[in-house]
Design a protein around this motif. Structure first.
Motif, mmCIF file in Angstrom:
data_model
loop_
_atom_site.group_PDB
_atom_site.id
_atom_site.type_symbol
_atom_site.label_atom_id
_atom_site.label_comp_id
_atom_site.label_asym_id
_atom_site.label_seq_id
_atom_site.Cartn_x
_atom_site.Cartn_y
_atom_site.Cartn_z
ATOM 1 N N GLY A 48 8.765 40.154 17.921
ATOM 2 C CA GLY A 48 8.710 40.280 16.469
ATOM 3 C C GLY A 48 8.188 39.064 15.743
ATOM 4 N N LYS A 49 7.914 37.970 16.484
ATOM 5 C CA LYS A 49 7.427 36.748 15.838
ATOM 6 C C LYS A 49 5.914 36.666 16.029
ATOM 7 C CE LYS A 49 11.761 34.291 16.649
ATOM 8 N NZ LYS A 49 12.411 33.106 17.246
ATOM 9 N N ASP A 50 5.178 36.813 14.930
ATOM 10 C CA ASP A 50 3.726 36.885 15.032
ATOM 11 C C ASP A 50 3.063 35.540 15.306
ATOM 12 O OD1 ASP A 50 4.120 35.677 12.614
ATOM 13 O OD2 ASP A 50 3.069 37.178 11.414
ATOM 14 N N VAL A 51 3.866 34.461 15.345
ATOM 15 C CA VAL A 51 3.283 33.149 15.629
ATOM 16 C C VAL A 51 3.193 32.903 17.133
ATOM 17 C CG1 VAL A 51 4.058 32.138 13.466
ATOM 18 C CG2 VAL A 51 5.548 32.034 15.457
ATOM 19 N N THR A 52 3.866 33.726 17.931
ATOM 20 C CA THR A 52 3.851 33.570 19.387
ATOM 21 C C THR A 52 2.831 34.521 19.990
ATOM 22 O OG1 THR A 52 6.215 33.016 19.366
ATOM 23 C CG2 THR A 52 5.234 33.595 21.483
ATOM 24 N N GLN A 53 1.865 33.968 20.719
ATOM 25 C CA GLN A 53 0.821 34.790 21.312
ATOM 26 C C GLN A 53 0.792 34.622 22.823
ATOM 27 O OE1 GLN A 53 -2.924 33.986 19.423
ATOM 28 N NE2 GLN A 53 -2.246 34.718 17.429
ATOM 29 N N PHE A 54 0.357 35.674 23.503
ATOM 30 C CA PHE A 54 0.270 35.671 24.955
ATOM 31 C C PHE A 54 -1.131 36.086 25.390
ATOM 32 C CE2 PHE A 54 4.694 36.371 23.887
ATOM 33 C CZ PHE A 54 5.388 35.579 24.779
ATOM 34 N N SER A 55 -1.489 35.622 26.571
ATOM 35 C CA SER A 55 -2.730 36.066 27.206
ATOM 36 C C SER A 55 -2.377 37.201 28.160
ATOM 37 C CB SER A 55 -3.375 34.907 27.977
ATOM 38 O OG SER A 55 -4.498 35.354 28.692
ATOM 39 N N SER A 63 -2.294 56.618 37.912
ATOM 40 C CA SER A 63 -2.781 57.990 37.773
ATOM 41 C C SER A 63 -2.233 58.692 36.536
ATOM 42 C CB SER A 63 -2.421 58.798 39.024
ATOM 43 O OG SER A 63 -1.014 58.785 39.249
ATOM 44 N N SER A 64 -1.108 58.220 36.022
ATOM 45 C CA SER A 64 -0.522 58.829 34.827
ATOM 46 C C SER A 64 -1.043 58.190 33.542
ATOM 47 C CB SER A 64 1.007 58.714 34.872
ATOM 48 O OG SER A 64 1.414 57.356 34.793
ATOM 49 N N GLY A 65 -1.918 57.179 33.673
ATOM 50 C CA GLY A 65 -2.469 56.505 32.501
ATOM 51 C C GLY A 65 -1.660 55.302 32.050
ATOM 52 N N GLU A 66 -0.569 54.977 32.760
ATOM 53 C CA GLU A 66 0.248 53.822 32.383
ATOM 54 C C GLU A 66 -0.505 52.530 32.683
ATOM 55 O OE1 GLU A 66 4.825 52.127 32.971
ATOM 56 O OE2 GLU A 66 4.131 53.896 34.080
ATOM 57 N N ILE A 67 -0.490 51.622 31.707
ATOM 58 C CA ILE A 67 -1.234 50.364 31.817
ATOM 59 C C ILE A 67 -0.300 49.256 32.292
ATOM 60 C CG2 ILE A 67 -2.620 48.669 30.568
ATOM 61 C CD1 ILE A 67 -3.249 50.887 28.530
ATOM 62 N N TRP A 68 -0.651 48.620 33.405
ATOM 63 C CA TRP A 68 0.137 47.523 33.965
ATOM 64 C C TRP A 68 -0.602 46.217 33.710
ATOM 65 C CZ3 TRP A 68 4.891 48.332 36.357
ATOM 66 C CH2 TRP A 68 5.230 49.671 36.555
ATOM 67 N N VAL A 69 0.113 45.198 33.220
ATOM 68 C CA VAL A 69 -0.528 43.942 32.838
ATOM 69 C C VAL A 69 0.208 42.740 33.417
ATOM 70 C CG1 VAL A 69 -1.323 44.949 30.659
ATOM 71 C CG2 VAL A 69 0.843 43.677 30.716
ATOM 72 N N SER A 70 -0.520 41.622 33.504
ATOM 73 C CA SER A 70 0.096 40.318 33.730
ATOM 74 C C SER A 70 0.009 39.558 32.420
ATOM 75 C CB SER A 70 -0.621 39.560 34.852
ATOM 76 O OG SER A 70 -1.973 39.317 34.507
ATOM 77 N N MET A 71 0.953 38.646 32.174
ATOM 78 C CA MET A 71 1.006 37.923 30.913
ATOM 79 C C MET A 71 1.257 36.442 31.151
ATOM 80 S SD MET A 71 3.329 40.435 28.487
ATOM 81 C CE MET A 71 3.254 39.261 27.126
ATOM 82 N N LYS A 72 0.619 35.610 30.332
ATOM 83 C CA LYS A 72 0.900 34.181 30.335
ATOM 84 C C LYS A 72 1.105 33.714 28.903
ATOM 85 C CE LYS A 72 -1.389 32.721 34.593
ATOM 86 N NZ LYS A 72 -2.343 31.771 35.204
ATOM 87 N N ASP A 73 2.015 32.746 28.720
ATOM 88 C CA ASP A 73 2.222 32.217 27.373
ATOM 89 C C ASP A 73 1.173 31.155 27.068
ATOM 90 O OD1 ASP A 73 3.022 29.876 28.648
ATOM 91 O OD2 ASP A 73 5.163 30.207 28.314
ATOM 92 N N SER A 74 1.290 30.531 25.907
ATOM 93 C CA SER A 74 0.274 29.577 25.458
ATOM 94 C C SER A 74 0.200 28.335 26.339
ATOM 95 C CB SER A 74 0.552 29.157 24.007
ATOM 96 O OG SER A 74 1.848 28.585 23.896
ATOM 97 N N GLU A 75 1.253 28.083 27.141
ATOM 98 C CA GLU A 75 1.271 26.936 28.038
ATOM 99 C C GLU A 75 0.829 27.313 29.446
ATOM 100 O OE1 GLU A 75 5.201 25.398 27.787
ATOM 101 O OE2 GLU A 75 4.913 24.551 25.780
ATOM 102 N N GLY A 76 0.440 28.582 29.634
ATOM 103 C CA GLY A 76 -0.034 29.029 30.938
ATOM 104 C C GLY A 76 1.061 29.483 31.882
ATOM 105 N N THR A 77 2.295 29.623 31.379
ATOM 106 C CA THR A 77 3.402 30.071 32.223
ATOM 107 C C THR A 77 3.350 31.581 32.409
ATOM 108 O OG1 THR A 77 4.799 28.270 31.399
ATOM 109 C CG2 THR A 77 5.912 30.117 32.479
ATOM 110 N N ASP A 78 3.434 32.027 33.657
ATOM 111 C CA ASP A 78 3.422 33.451 33.943
ATOM 112 C C ASP A 78 4.749 34.062 33.502
ATOM 113 O OD1 ASP A 78 2.051 35.757 35.556
ATOM 114 O OD2 ASP A 78 4.121 35.719 36.259
#
Length: 214
Positions: A48-55, A63-78
């Motif tokens: 809910g905090k729009d100042v925090t962004q992730f890569s 097959s069901s269309g579900e999207i699986w992602v990896s995420m890292k924060d602004s410091e590169g932490t997985d």
């Protein structure tokens, strides 16, 4: 009911602003996610905090269309790794196995329709060219910094085969590379894909590439 109105027909086909995804590599330690686990995830993700962004990188679409992602924060932490370390979730080894089995491939750039200013990097023939938009070329230094950081924490390559994706160091700069030919004396020919040139490098100058940088 007084606060509801029929949805206009022209709005029905308008793409939504929000995309539902699943974080790859983790699962609940029990049958369902507990309130404590959900609360912990909300803290880690600053929900809910729009100042925090992730890569975010799409790992797969099942097959069901579900999207699986990896995420890292602004410091590169997985984020998935952080969830596991803080015991919010446990590692889903099956997910890691599925991803590791998929071939790691370099994703080439693309051009939008219309007129653009570009730089010609290589001419394979009068017809086959490798070009880069000026906008993307100006981002090259940022990309090199990212690759240098990735290489610093990556594992040296011990064996390679043709078409393997790697991180390659040429004249002190790290690039994304694709193995063209394995030669003798621990030497390999590598296509530096962001420059569209080929270099002959020692295996000592190669590092394992992660999906996040390819």
């Amino acid at each position: 009911m007084t606060s509801l109105r029929p949805l206009p027909q022209e709005m029905a086909s308008t793409p939504g602003l929000v995309c539902k995804v699943s974080l790859n590599g983790i699962k609940s330690g029990g049958k369902d996610w507990s309130e404590d686990q959900i609360g912990g995830a909300e803290i880690v993700l600053d929900v809910g905090k729009d100042v925090t962004q992730f890569s975010v990188k799409v790992v797969k679409v099942d097959s069901s269309g579900e999207i699986w992602v990896s995420m890292k924060d602004s410091e590169g932490t997985d984020v998935a790794t952080l969830m596991i370390e803080t015991e919010i979730a446990v590692a889903d080894m099956l997910a890691h196995k599925e991803v590791s089995q998929a071939p790691l491939e370099y994703q080439p750039g693309c051009l939008a329709m219309g007129t653009q200013s570009v730089i010609v990097l290589t001419a394979i023939s009068p017809m086959e060219l490798y070009i880069c938009s000026q906008e993307m070329f100006l981002q090259l230094s940022t990309t090199m910094d990212m690759l240098a950081q990735a290489a610093a924490s990556s594992t040296p390559v011990k064996t390679v085969q043709d078409d393997d994706s790697v991180l390659a160091c040429d004249d002190g700069t790290w690039y994304r590379g694709k193995v063209v030919k394995v030669m003798g004396d621990n030497m390999v020919q590598v296509e530096l894909v962001d420059l569209a040139i080929t270099a002959t490098l020692s295996m000592a100058h190669l590092r394992i590439a992660s999906p996040d940088v390819m």
